[in-house]
Design a protein around this motif. Structure first.
Motif, mmCIF file in Angstrom:
data_model
loop_
_atom_site.group_PDB
_atom_site.id
_atom_site.type_symbol
_atom_site.label_atom_id
_atom_site.label_comp_id
_atom_site.label_asym_id
_atom_site.label_seq_id
_atom_site.Cartn_x
_atom_site.Cartn_y
_atom_site.Cartn_z
ATOM 1 N N GLY A 33 44.482 53.956 -3.809
ATOM 2 C CA GLY A 33 44.371 54.379 -2.419
ATOM 3 C C GLY A 33 45.603 54.100 -1.582
ATOM 4 N N LEU A 34 46.769 54.054 -2.222
ATOM 5 C CA LEU A 34 48.010 53.755 -1.496
ATOM 6 C C LEU A 34 48.709 55.046 -1.100
ATOM 7 C CD1 LEU A 34 49.307 50.924 -3.856
ATOM 8 C CD2 LEU A 34 48.180 50.640 -1.639
ATOM 9 N N PRO A 35 49.227 55.137 0.120
ATOM 10 C CA PRO A 35 49.981 56.331 0.516
ATOM 11 C C PRO A 35 51.349 56.338 -0.161
ATOM 12 C CG PRO A 35 50.011 54.713 2.282
ATOM 13 C CD PRO A 35 49.123 54.148 1.204
ATOM 14 N N LYS A 36 51.569 57.277 -1.046
ATOM 15 C CA LYS A 36 52.818 57.310 -1.802
ATOM 16 C C LYS A 36 54.012 57.390 -0.861
ATOM 17 C CE LYS A 36 55.320 59.739 -5.419
ATOM 18 N NZ LYS A 36 55.343 60.902 -6.347
ATOM 19 N N GLY A 37 54.988 56.499 -1.070
ATOM 20 C CA GLY A 37 56.182 56.476 -0.242
ATOM 21 C C GLY A 37 56.023 55.719 1.051
ATOM 22 N N GLY A 38 54.822 55.182 1.308
ATOM 23 C CA GLY A 38 54.578 54.466 2.551
ATOM 24 C C GLY A 38 54.483 52.966 2.361
ATOM 25 N N MET A 39 54.137 52.256 3.456
ATOM 26 C CA MET A 39 53.962 50.807 3.414
ATOM 27 C C MET A 39 52.591 50.471 3.970
ATOM 28 S SD MET A 39 53.904 47.557 4.721
ATOM 29 C CE MET A 39 54.537 47.485 6.402
ATOM 30 N N THR A 40 51.846 49.638 3.240
ATOM 31 C CA THR A 40 50.506 49.240 3.630
ATOM 32 C C THR A 40 50.419 47.724 3.698
ATOM 33 O OG1 THR A 40 49.624 51.161 2.433
ATOM 34 C CG2 THR A 40 48.061 49.439 3.042
ATOM 35 N N LEU A 41 49.830 47.187 4.767
ATOM 36 C CA LEU A 41 49.559 45.750 4.839
ATOM 37 C C LEU A 41 48.272 45.462 4.076
ATOM 38 C CD1 LEU A 41 50.390 44.850 8.552
ATOM 39 C CD2 LEU A 41 51.715 44.281 6.523
ATOM 40 N N ILE A 42 48.286 44.438 3.212
ATOM 41 C CA ILE A 42 47.143 44.127 2.370
ATOM 42 C C ILE A 42 46.797 42.646 2.483
ATOM 43 C CG2 ILE A 42 47.556 46.001 0.728
ATOM 44 C CD1 ILE A 42 48.951 43.969 -1.097
ATOM 45 N N ASP A 43 45.577 42.294 2.040
ATOM 46 C CA ASP A 43 45.178 40.889 2.054
ATOM 47 C C ASP A 43 45.471 40.249 0.698
ATOM 48 O OD1 ASP A 43 43.147 41.747 0.318
ATOM 49 O OD2 ASP A 43 41.606 41.710 1.865
ATOM 50 N N ALA A 44 45.186 38.959 0.586
ATOM 51 C CA ALA A 44 45.535 38.214 -0.627
ATOM 52 C C ALA A 44 44.822 38.758 -1.853
ATOM 53 C CB ALA A 44 45.216 36.740 -0.432
ATOM 54 N N GLY A 45 43.525 39.086 -1.711
ATOM 55 C CA GLY A 45 42.764 39.582 -2.846
ATOM 56 C C GLY A 45 43.331 40.873 -3.397
ATOM 57 N N ARG A 46 43.673 41.787 -2.493
ATOM 58 C CA ARG A 46 44.220 43.068 -2.952
ATOM 59 C C ARG A 46 45.618 42.876 -3.546
ATOM 60 N NH1 ARG A 46 44.914 48.847 0.010
ATOM 61 N NH2 ARG A 46 44.496 50.087 -1.848
ATOM 62 N N ALA A 47 46.377 41.947 -2.988
ATOM 63 C CA ALA A 47 47.703 41.665 -3.541
ATOM 64 C C ALA A 47 47.592 41.194 -4.986
ATOM 65 C CB ALA A 47 48.414 40.609 -2.695
ATOM 66 N N ASP A 48 46.610 40.341 -5.253
ATOM 67 C CA ASP A 48 46.414 39.835 -6.618
ATOM 68 C C ASP A 48 46.013 40.956 -7.569
ATOM 69 O OD1 ASP A 48 47.055 37.279 -5.828
ATOM 70 O OD2 ASP A 48 44.971 36.631 -5.571
ATOM 71 N N VAL A 49 45.123 41.842 -7.128
ATOM 72 C CA VAL A 49 44.667 42.953 -7.964
ATOM 73 C C VAL A 49 45.830 43.885 -8.297
ATOM 74 C CG1 VAL A 49 43.242 45.044 -7.994
ATOM 75 C CG2 VAL A 49 42.278 42.876 -7.208
ATOM 76 N N LEU A 50 46.610 44.243 -7.286
ATOM 77 C CA LEU A 50 47.738 45.147 -7.517
ATOM 78 C C LEU A 50 48.779 44.505 -8.417
ATOM 79 C CD1 LEU A 50 48.224 46.660 -3.941
ATOM 80 C CD2 LEU A 50 47.413 47.865 -5.973
ATOM 81 N N TYR A 51 49.068 43.228 -8.176
ATOM 82 C CA TYR A 51 50.074 42.525 -8.984
ATOM 83 C C TYR A 51 49.639 42.460 -10.447
ATOM 84 C CZ TYR A 51 53.400 38.889 -10.401
ATOM 85 O OH TYR A 51 54.381 38.178 -11.034
ATOM 86 N N ALA A 52 48.353 42.196 -10.675
ATOM 87 C CA ALA A 52 47.840 42.105 -12.042
ATOM 88 C C ALA A 52 47.884 43.460 -12.748
ATOM 89 C CB ALA A 52 46.409 41.566 -12.033
ATOM 90 N N GLY A 53 47.758 44.542 -11.984
ATOM 91 C CA GLY A 53 47.693 45.866 -12.579
ATOM 92 C C GLY A 53 49.021 46.533 -12.847
ATOM 93 N N THR A 54 50.100 46.011 -12.260
ATOM 94 C CA THR A 54 51.407 46.629 -12.463
ATOM 95 C C THR A 54 52.042 46.137 -13.755
ATOM 96 O OG1 THR A 54 52.477 44.907 -11.138
ATOM 97 C CG2 THR A 54 51.829 46.918 -9.994
ATOM 98 N N GLY A 55 53.040 46.854 -14.196
ATOM 99 C CA GLY A 55 53.760 46.481 -15.409
ATOM 100 C C GLY A 55 54.780 45.391 -15.144
ATOM 101 N N PRO A 56 55.751 45.228 -16.057
ATOM 102 C CA PRO A 56 56.797 44.211 -15.877
ATOM 103 C C PRO A 56 57.464 44.366 -14.513
ATOM 104 C CG PRO A 56 56.967 45.216 -18.044
ATOM 105 C CD PRO A 56 55.955 46.017 -17.287
ATOM 106 N N SER A 57 57.762 43.237 -13.888
ATOM 107 C CA SER A 57 58.317 43.288 -12.537
ATOM 108 C C SER A 57 59.533 42.389 -12.410
ATOM 109 C CB SER A 57 57.258 42.870 -11.507
ATOM 110 O OG SER A 57 56.820 41.544 -11.759
ATOM 111 N N VAL A 58 60.283 42.633 -11.346
ATOM 112 C CA VAL A 58 61.432 41.808 -10.987
ATOM 113 C C VAL A 58 61.153 41.239 -9.607
ATOM 114 C CG1 VAL A 58 63.896 41.772 -10.478
ATOM 115 C CG2 VAL A 58 63.032 43.183 -12.352
ATOM 116 N N GLU A 59 61.232 39.917 -9.483
ATOM 117 C CA GLU A 59 60.981 39.273 -8.196
ATOM 118 C C GLU A 59 62.294 38.814 -7.580
ATOM 119 O OE1 GLU A 59 59.281 38.230 -10.991
ATOM 120 O OE2 GLU A 59 57.362 39.189 -10.593
ATOM 121 N N MET A 60 62.471 39.091 -6.299
ATOM 122 C CA MET A 60 63.675 38.636 -5.599
ATOM 123 C C MET A 60 63.330 38.407 -4.130
ATOM 124 S SD MET A 60 65.833 42.216 -5.480
ATOM 125 C CE MET A 60 65.579 42.478 -7.225
#
Length: 335
Positions: A33-60
């Motif tokens: 449900g993310l608007p492609k190319g946009g920015m969405t403010l999310i809560d901690a729970g959703r941040a964890d779900v999205l982070y777990a679902g993405t592939g390899p990442s680079v943190e900076m």
């Protein structure tokens, strides 16, 4: 980062955010449900779900003001940063990265409360960046985090407009401005984005009138600040409100003034625009480097344009080359 710096050129105060970059296809982005190319403010729970679902990442480490400080350090400025992180893995990453960039960062991490802020940046196959931001610990910044002696050492204290969203962060903002002016130093404000300006229009105008010495904005932000239909109307309103105004205009360059005279400075040529994220942050870095080293306003704006051109030529909001070396000819000409 140890050691003592006798005098700082710039102290930045802003939202400390870690950028987590990964690749994701359209199905993943739209499926969440993310608007492609946009920015969405999310809560901690959703941040964890999205982070777990993405592939390899680079943190900076990221965040608008932190990006400005990293770019200023790349020019060779003596800089420091105040921002709030949690004592967690991402907080450690933020602290490591900003210190590695040459920025003094001594704000104590919080041992409780929300996790370190993060911006999950999903790059789709067509190159678009879809961002989901969890603000977390960064908005817990309060007046107790403002080191008055650090502020007093900085020629310019640079404040991020996004900080104005939370009451305690406002208190921190005001404490920093008061400490800077008490020490005879300058206060700079970046308006951050149009939505931020619209949320705090009256308060931002009062800040510009009474507390800000150097104002950074883009065309849309300065028009929103004065509820003006045209850039000309906005410039007429801001004239004389604070000592220095710098308005960025993308490929049209920038307009800078001290008093009633605006100088038009062209943008630097770029062969290919890859990613405009962080262009305004880098412009402010170049401008403030020039200002704190005695250059005139057009020369300051030229350094800002050089820094912005470097940033938009690649993915990511931190410089990939030494800005001091890149700007060497311009600095020699200005000197």
């Amino acid at each position: 980062m140890g050691g003592v710096i006798a005098e700082l050129d710039i102290l930045g105060i802003g939202n400390a955010i870690v950028d987590v970059l990964s690749h994701a296809d359209d199905a993943f982005i739209l499926g969440h449900g993310l608007p492609k190319g946009g920015m969405t403010l999310i809560d901690a729970g959703r941040a964890d779900v999205l982070y777990a679902g993405t592939g390899p990442s680079v943190e900076m480490s990221g965040g608008s003001c932190a990006n400005t400080m990293a770019a200023a350090a790349s020019f060779g400025a003596a800089v420091a940063y105040i921002g709030k992180v949690r004592d967690d893995v991402l907080g450690d990453i933020f602290a490591h990265d900003i210190r590695a960039a040459g920025v003094l960062f001594e704000t104590a991490p919080t041992a409780e409360g929300p996790a370190t802020a993060r911006c999950l940046v999903m790059v789709s196959p067509d190159g678009q960046r879809t961002m989901s931001t969890y603000l977390g610990a960064c908005v817990e910044l309060g007046p107790e985090d403002i080191d008055g002696s650090l502020v007093a050492r900085a020629k310019v204290t640079y404040l991020e407009g996004y900080l104005w969203d939370r009451p305690r962060a406002k208190q921190a903002f005001r404490a920093a401005m008061a400490a800077a002016h008490e020490a005879g130093r300058k206060v700079a404000l970046t308006l951050s984005d149009t939505f931020c300006v619209e949320r705090h229009c009256d308060e931002f105008r009062a800040l510009v009138n009474d507390h800000v010495d150097i104002l950074f904005a883009n065309e849309d932000e300065i028009r929103a600040l004065y509820e003006a239909e045209t850039l000309g109307e906005a410039l007429a309103q801001v004239r004389g409100r604070c000592e220095i105004v710098a308005v960025t205009r993308s490929e049209k360059g920038s307009l800078v003034s001290r008093g009633s005279v605006f100088h038009e400075v062209p943008a630097e040529p770029v062969e290919t625009v890859v990613d405009t994220t962080g262009a305004g942050d880098s412009y402010a870095a170049g401008f403030l480097y020039g200002l704190t080293h005695g250059l005139d306003l057009p020369a300051c704006a030229r350094l800002g344009s050089i820094a912005a051109a470097e940033i938009i030529s690649h993915v990511g909001s931190r410089p990939q080359v030494s800005l001091a070396e890149l700007a060497g000819p311009a600095l020699t000409a200005a000197g």
